[in-house]
Design a protein around this motif. Structure first.
Motif, PDB file in Angstrom:
ATOM      1  N   PRO A   1     -20.296  63.979  20.922  1.00  0.00           N
ATOM      2  CA  PRO A   1     -21.639  64.116  21.488  1.00  0.00           C
ATOM      3  C   PRO A   1     -22.035  62.952  22.405  1.00  0.00           C
ATOM      4  O   PRO A   1     -23.088  62.997  23.029  1.00  0.00           O
ATOM      5  N   LEU A   2     -21.197  61.925  22.493  1.00  0.00           N
ATOM      6  CA  LEU A   2     -21.529  60.727  23.256  1.00  0.00           C
ATOM      7  C   LEU A   2     -20.456  60.442  24.294  1.00  0.00           C
ATOM      8  O   LEU A   2     -19.316  60.861  24.145  1.00  0.00           O
ATOM      9  N   LYS A   3     -20.825  59.695  25.300  1.00  0.00           N
ATOM     10  CA  LYS A   3     -19.835  59.208  26.261  1.00  0.00           C
ATOM     11  C   LYS A   3     -19.320  57.874  25.748  1.00  0.00           C
ATOM     12  O   LYS A   3     -19.667  56.820  26.250  1.00  0.00           O
ATOM     13  N   ALA A   4     -18.511  57.972  24.709  1.00  0.00           N
ATOM     14  CA  ALA A   4     -17.949  56.774  24.078  1.00  0.00           C
ATOM     15  C   ALA A   4     -16.445  56.952  23.988  1.00  0.00           C
ATOM     16  O   ALA A   4     -15.946  58.068  23.833  1.00  0.00           O
ATOM     17  N   SER A   5     -15.748  55.845  24.077  1.00  0.00           N
ATOM     18  CA  SER A   5     -14.293  55.897  23.951  1.00  0.00           C
ATOM     19  C   SER A   5     -13.913  56.038  22.480  1.00  0.00           C
ATOM     20  O   SER A   5     -14.722  55.784  21.580  1.00  0.00           O
ATOM     21  N   ARG A   6     -12.687  56.410  22.252  1.00  0.00           N
ATOM     22  CA  ARG A   6     -12.171  56.496  20.891  1.00  0.00           C
ATOM     23  C   ARG A   6     -12.286  55.141  20.192  1.00  0.00           C
ATOM     24  O   ARG A   6     -12.695  55.060  19.028  1.00  0.00           O
ATOM     25  N   LYS A   7     -11.966  54.076  20.898  1.00  0.00           N
ATOM     26  CA  LYS A   7     -12.047  52.747  20.296  1.00  0.00           C
ATOM     27  C   LYS A   7     -13.478  52.406  19.903  1.00  0.00           C
ATOM     28  O   LYS A   7     -13.715  51.850  18.820  1.00  0.00           O
ATOM     29  N   GLU A   8     -14.450  52.740  20.753  1.00  0.00           N
ATOM     30  CA  GLU A   8     -15.854  52.477  20.424  1.00  0.00           C
ATOM     31  C   GLU A   8     -16.280  53.255  19.184  1.00  0.00           C
ATOM     32  O   GLU A   8     -16.980  52.718  18.318  1.00  0.00           O
ATOM     33  N   VAL A   9     -15.854  54.510  19.095  1.00  0.00           N
ATOM     34  CA  VAL A   9     -16.180  55.326  17.927  1.00  0.00           C
ATOM     35  C   VAL A   9     -15.547  54.730  16.674  1.00  0.00           C
ATOM     36  O   VAL A   9     -16.191  54.624  15.624  1.00  0.00           O
ATOM     37  N   ASP A  10     -14.293  54.306  16.777  1.00  0.00           N
ATOM     38  CA  ASP A  10     -13.606  53.714  15.620  1.00  0.00           C
ATOM     39  C   ASP A  10     -14.263  52.408  15.185  1.00  0.00           C
ATOM     40  O   ASP A  10     -14.383  52.135  13.985  1.00  0.00           O
ATOM     41  N   LEU A  11     -14.687  51.591  16.135  1.00  0.00           N
ATOM     42  CA  LEU A  11     -15.368  50.334  15.793  1.00  0.00           C
ATOM     43  C   LEU A  11     -16.708  50.603  15.119  1.00  0.00           C
ATOM     44  O   LEU A  11     -17.084  49.919  14.158  1.00  0.00           O
ATOM     45  N   PHE A  12     -17.441  51.605  15.603  1.00  0.00           N
ATOM     46  CA  PHE A  12     -18.709  51.989  14.982  1.00  0.00           C
ATOM     47  C   PHE A  12     -18.467  52.444  13.541  1.00  0.00           C
ATOM     48  O   PHE A  12     -19.177  52.057  12.618  1.00  0.00           O
ATOM     49  N   TRP A  13     -17.429  53.256  13.345  1.00  0.00           N
ATOM     50  CA  TRP A  13     -17.068  53.733  12.007  1.00  0.00           C
ATOM     51  C   TRP A  13     -16.715  52.562  11.090  1.00  0.00           C
ATOM     52  O   TRP A  13     -17.110  52.526   9.922  1.00  0.00           O
ATOM     53  N   ARG A  14     -15.975  51.599  11.625  1.00  0.00           N
ATOM     54  CA  ARG A  14     -15.614  50.418  10.833  1.00  0.00           C
ATOM     55  C   ARG A  14     -16.875  49.699  10.347  1.00  0.00           C
ATOM     56  O   ARG A  14     -16.952  49.269   9.195  1.00  0.00           O
ATOM     57  N   GLU A  15     -17.859  49.586  11.224  1.00  0.00           N
ATOM     58  CA  GLU A  15     -19.112  48.942  10.817  1.00  0.00           C
ATOM     59  C   GLU A  15     -19.842  49.762   9.765  1.00  0.00           C
ATOM     60  O   GLU A  15     -20.430  49.200   8.834  1.00  0.00           O
ATOM     61  N   LEU A  16     -19.834  51.084   9.898  1.00  0.00           N
ATOM     62  CA  LEU A  16     -20.453  51.933   8.879  1.00  0.00           C
ATOM     63  C   LEU A  16     -19.766  51.752   7.527  1.00  0.00           C
ATOM     64  O   LEU A  16     -20.434  51.708   6.497  1.00  0.00           O
ATOM     65  N   LEU A  17     -18.437  51.681   7.542  1.00  0.00           N
ATOM     66  CA  LEU A  17     -17.708  51.459   6.290  1.00  0.00           C
ATOM     67  C   LEU A  17     -18.153  50.158   5.633  1.00  0.00           C
ATOM     68  O   LEU A  17     -18.370  50.103   4.413  1.00  0.00           O
ATOM     69  N   LYS A  18     -18.319  49.111   6.427  1.00  0.00           N
ATOM     70  CA  LYS A  18     -18.782  47.830   5.890  1.00  0.00           C
ATOM     71  C   LYS A  18     -20.177  47.966   5.303  1.00  0.00           C
ATOM     72  O   LYS A  18     -20.469  47.430   4.229  1.00  0.00           O
ATOM     73  N   GLN A  19     -21.066  48.686   6.013  1.00  0.00           N
ATOM     74  CA  GLN A  19     -22.432  48.884   5.524  1.00  0.00           C
ATOM     75  C   GLN A  19     -22.462  49.683   4.227  1.00  0.00           C
ATOM     76  O   GLN A  19     -23.386  49.557   3.440  1.00  0.00           O
ATOM     77  N   CYS A  20     -21.434  50.497   4.022  1.00  0.00           N
ATOM     78  CA  CYS A  20     -21.332  51.310   2.809  1.00  0.00           C
ATOM     79  C   CYS A  20     -20.685  50.540   1.657  1.00  0.00           C
ATOM     80  O   CYS A  20     -20.343  51.128   0.629  1.00  0.00           O
ATOM     81  N   ASN A  21     -20.501  49.239   1.856  1.00  0.00           N
ATOM     82  CA  ASN A  21     -19.923  48.368   0.828  1.00  0.00           C
ATOM     83  C   ASN A  21     -18.497  48.742   0.435  1.00  0.00           C
ATOM     84  O   ASN A  21     -18.090  48.562  -0.712  1.00  0.00           O
ATOM     85  N   VAL A  22     -17.743  49.245   1.388  1.00  0.00           N
ATOM     86  CA  VAL A  22     -16.321  49.489   1.169  1.00  0.00           C
ATOM     87  C   VAL A  22     -15.647  48.115   1.193  1.00  0.00           C
ATOM     88  O   VAL A  22     -15.946  47.291   2.066  1.00  0.00           O
ATOM     89  N   PRO A  23     -14.763  47.834   0.250  1.00  0.00           N
ATOM     90  CA  PRO A  23     -14.097  46.531   0.224  1.00  0.00           C
ATOM     91  C   PRO A  23     -13.401  46.234   1.558  1.00  0.00           C
ATOM     92  O   PRO A  23     -12.834  47.129   2.188  1.00  0.00           O
ATOM     93  N   ALA A  24     -13.454  44.982   1.963  1.00  0.00           N
ATOM     94  CA  ALA A  24     -12.914  44.575   3.272  1.00  0.00           C
ATOM     95  C   ALA A  24     -11.445  44.969   3.443  1.00  0.00           C
ATOM     96  O   ALA A  24     -11.047  45.398   4.531  1.00  0.00           O
ATOM     97  N   TRP A  25     -10.653  44.871   2.396  1.00  0.00           N
ATOM     98  CA  TRP A  25      -9.236  45.227   2.517  1.00  0.00           C
ATOM     99  C   TRP A  25      -9.067  46.716   2.789  1.00  0.00           C
ATOM    100  O   TRP A  25      -8.185  47.113   3.539  1.00  0.00           O
ATOM    101  N   GLN A  26      -9.947  47.559   2.182  1.00  0.00           N
ATOM    102  CA  GLN A  26      -9.870  49.000   2.439  1.00  0.00           C
ATOM    103  C   GLN A  26     -10.327  49.313   3.859  1.00  0.00           C
ATOM    104  O   GLN A  26      -9.747  50.169   4.524  1.00  0.00           O
TER     105      GLN A  26
END
Length: 128
Positions: free
Chosen positions: A83-108
């Protein structure tokens, strides 16, 4: 409709179409997203996700459910619907930040991010 800032609260139901481990969003969700010019995206009710597409043999290491689930729904939506004009890398980086916000352990988070950067390109291209 809910509005999420950190841990996405997405209401789901098990898919009734026979797909094992697939879930359907039951209530439209507004997600804060700095990739969007409006600062948000909407995941519609009816969107289907398998959470993290982790091979079953590795569920002991990176389970597809639990803390990772809602961030993975957002990631699946951004990959599939684009839905956005974003690159795959930008989407993956955003997802990585969401995972961190969800308290997923850093190693995971590290394992999941490396996995999706290595193999996610197949789905990104396939779902265009």
């Amino acid at each position: 409709m809910s509005y999420i800032t950190t841990y996405p609260n997405i209401l789901l139901k098990k898919c009734a179409d026979g797909k094992a481990d697939w879930w359907e969003v039951t209530v439209r969700v507004k997600v804060r997203c700095e990739l969007s010019p409006m600062g948000r995206i909407f995941i519609p009710d009816g969107f289907v996700s398998d959470f993290a597409s982790t091979p079953r043999a590795f569920w002991w290491l990176v389970p597809p459910h639990g803390r990772t689930a809602n961030a993975c729904i957002v990631h699946d939506y951004l990959y599939e619907k684009k839905p956005l004009k974003a690159s795959r890398k930008e989407v993956d980086l955003f997802w990585r930040e969401l995972l961190k916000q969800c308290n997923v352990p850093a190693w995971q988070v590290w394992i999941m991010y490396k996995y999706v950067r290595l193999l996610g390109g197949f789905n990104w291209k396939k779902l265009k």
